[in-house]
Design a protein around this motif. Structure first.
Motif, PDB file in Angstrom:
ATOM      1  N   TYR A  33      44.036  30.353  40.263  1.00  0.00           N
ATOM      2  CA  TYR A  33      43.207  30.936  39.213  1.00  0.00           C
ATOM      3  C   TYR A  33      42.999  32.421  39.465  1.00  0.00           C
ATOM      4  O   TYR A  33      43.294  32.932  40.538  1.00  0.00           O
ATOM      5  N   GLU A 180      35.132  36.070  55.444  1.00  0.00           N
ATOM      6  CA  GLU A 180      34.669  36.573  54.141  1.00  0.00           C
ATOM      7  C   GLU A 180      33.602  35.617  53.624  1.00  0.00           C
ATOM      8  O   GLU A 180      33.335  34.574  54.235  1.00  0.00           O
ATOM      9  N   THR A 209      38.654  43.748  43.918  1.00  0.00           N
ATOM     10  CA  THR A 209      37.551  44.706  44.053  1.00  0.00           C
ATOM     11  C   THR A 209      37.670  45.397  45.423  1.00  0.00           C
ATOM     12  O   THR A 209      37.445  46.602  45.543  1.00  0.00           O
ATOM     13  N   SER A 245      34.797  40.387  41.805  1.00  0.00           N
ATOM     14  CA  SER A 245      34.953  40.728  40.389  1.00  0.00           C
ATOM     15  C   SER A 245      33.692  40.478  39.576  1.00  0.00           C
ATOM     16  O   SER A 245      33.572  41.002  38.474  1.00  0.00           O
TER      17      SER A 245
HETATM   18  N1  PDD Z   1      36.015  34.968  43.752  1.00  0.00           N
HETATM   19  N2  PDD Z   1      37.042  35.995  48.578  1.00  0.00           N
HETATM   20  C1  PDD Z   1      37.002  34.811  47.936  1.00  0.00           C
HETATM   21  C2  PDD Z   1      37.082  33.557  48.733  1.00  0.00           C
HETATM   22  C3  PDD Z   1      36.896  34.771  46.532  1.00  0.00           C
HETATM   23  O1  PDD Z   1      36.889  33.596  45.886  1.00  0.00           O
HETATM   24  C4  PDD Z   1      36.821  35.998  45.816  1.00  0.00           C
HETATM   25  C5  PDD Z   1      36.715  36.015  44.312  1.00  0.00           C
HETATM   26  C6  PDD Z   1      36.834  37.203  46.540  1.00  0.00           C
HETATM   27  C7  PDD Z   1      36.793  38.540  45.854  1.00  0.00           C
HETATM   28  O2  PDD Z   1      37.995  38.774  45.118  1.00  0.00           O
HETATM   29  P1  PDD Z   1      37.998  39.681  43.810  1.00  0.00           P
HETATM   30  O3  PDD Z   1      37.454  41.020  44.227  1.00  0.00           O
HETATM   31  O4  PDD Z   1      39.417  39.734  43.424  1.00  0.00           O
HETATM   32  O5  PDD Z   1      37.096  39.007  42.794  1.00  0.00           O
HETATM   33  C8  PDD Z   1      36.972  37.160  47.911  1.00  0.00           C
HETATM   34  C9  PDD Z   1      35.922  34.833  42.328  1.00  0.00           C
HETATM   35  C10 PDD Z   1      35.127  35.936  41.698  1.00  0.00           C
HETATM   36  C11 PDD Z   1      35.424  33.444  41.990  1.00  0.00           C
HETATM   37  O6  PDD Z   1      35.922  32.515  42.618  1.00  0.00           O
HETATM   38  O7  PDD Z   1      34.589  33.285  41.090  1.00  0.00           O
END
Ligand code: PDD
Length: 287
Positions: A33, A180, A209, A245
């Motif tokens: 996703y 993380e 991000t 995000s």
């Molecule tokens: N989550 N680490 C994990 C495990 C994540 O699921 C996400 C994003 C991030 C940050 O990635 P990005 O900057 O591309 O959103 C880091 C999304 C927002 C979610 O699962 O809703």
């Protein structure tokens, strides 16, 4: 008009949008996703998200459900139908529908769903007080770089955080190093004003991000280190924050019940959030 979702070729009222019970995403979490932020009607870093989607798909040997221009067209049409200005677009691709069998079927079409959600700006309280995080063992698999819909450890971690009155759980590997958050990347700022975030590897999702903020940090000339940091280092840090995000850049002011720095959102964190907000504001929609 009621909110709509896109399901395998058609736009449906959101509450009626459904997939087959033998969709492999439903049975095996056999899918990936993306969550793409939408700011003032613009898909933020859309191509970076679609690059990551392509990578996740190819790592799992799932075919792309449609070409990139077609994906962009459907995204825009769904946003138009839902009048989405600020929020996010969610897209999910699974290996498709097939009689339940662990090994891959050969003749299924990948399934694609998309939905949108409006988001309010982050509250003044969150921005002025910051967020609490807890730490817990990272129980995930060895390919956290793939944005898979298999999120059970993340779900349990976020739930544990919520039950502890916190927003996020920072997951910790076997060496005591923070990987993380459950849905966000983790950052600290040292006493020497160096920004630290874990290097991209199979141990974390390389957040979009995160990538954009790293570029902004380099452009602005702040000191930066991409390396792992321990829970002890995080607790002793001057500042901490998280990115995603949907969070953009949000201050972390408590880790496991202990204040970070002076217990208030850090000066550098606040500046970095502003740089990120300015960046989103500066974007113009690509075709
Ligand atoms: N989550 N680490 C994990 C495990 C994540 O699921 C996400 C994003 C991030 C940050 O990635 P990005 O900057 O591309 O959103 C880091 C999304 C927002 C979610 O699962 O809703």
């Amino acid at each position: 008009m009621p909110r709509q979702a896109y399901v395998n070729g058609s736009y449906k009222p959101h509450r009626e949008a459904a997939v087959h019970i033998e969709d492999r995403g439903y049975l095996f979490a056999d899918g990936v996703y993306e969550v793409v932020p939408v700011h003032n009607g613009i898909l933020v870093d859309e191509d970076l998200h679609l690059d990551r989607l392509d990578r996740s798909l190819s790592e799992l040997q799932i075919e792309a459900p449609m070409s990139r221009p077609a994906l962009k067209l459907v995204s825009r049409e769904l946003m138009r139908r839902n009048g989405l200005n600020n929020g996010f677009l969610y897209m999910q691709v699974t290996r498709g529908v097939a009689p339940r069998d662990h090994k891959f079927p050969h003749d299924t079409k990948p399934a694609l769903v998309m939905m949108t959600r409006q988001m309010k700006p982050h509250s003044e309280k969150v921005l002025s007080e910051g967020l609490k995080v807890i730490t817990l063992p990272d129980q995930r698999w060895a390919r956290c770089d793939i944005k898979s819909v298999s999120l059970l450890p993340n779900v349990l971690g976020k739930q544990a955080a919520a039950e502890a009155g916190a927003y996020e759980a920072w997951q910790v590997d076997g060496d005591g190093q923070v990987t993380e958050g459950t849905s966000t990347n983790a950052w600290i700022v040292t006493e020497g004003n160096r920004v630290i975030t874990r290097n991209a590897s199979n141990a974390i999702l390389n957040g979009i991000t995160r990538i954009t903020l790293l570029n902004l940090i380099r452009t602005e000339g702040y000191e930066l280190e991409e390396r792992s940091f321990s829970v002890e280092e995080a607790r002793a840090a001057r500042e901490a924050f998280l990115t995603s995000s949907t969070s953009f850049v949000l201050p972390v002011t408590q880790i496991d019940g202990q204040p970070v720095g002076n217990g208030h959102p850090g000066i550098l964190t606040t500046k970095l959030r502003q740089h990120y907000m300015d960046y989103m504001q500066s974007l113009r929609q690509s075709a």
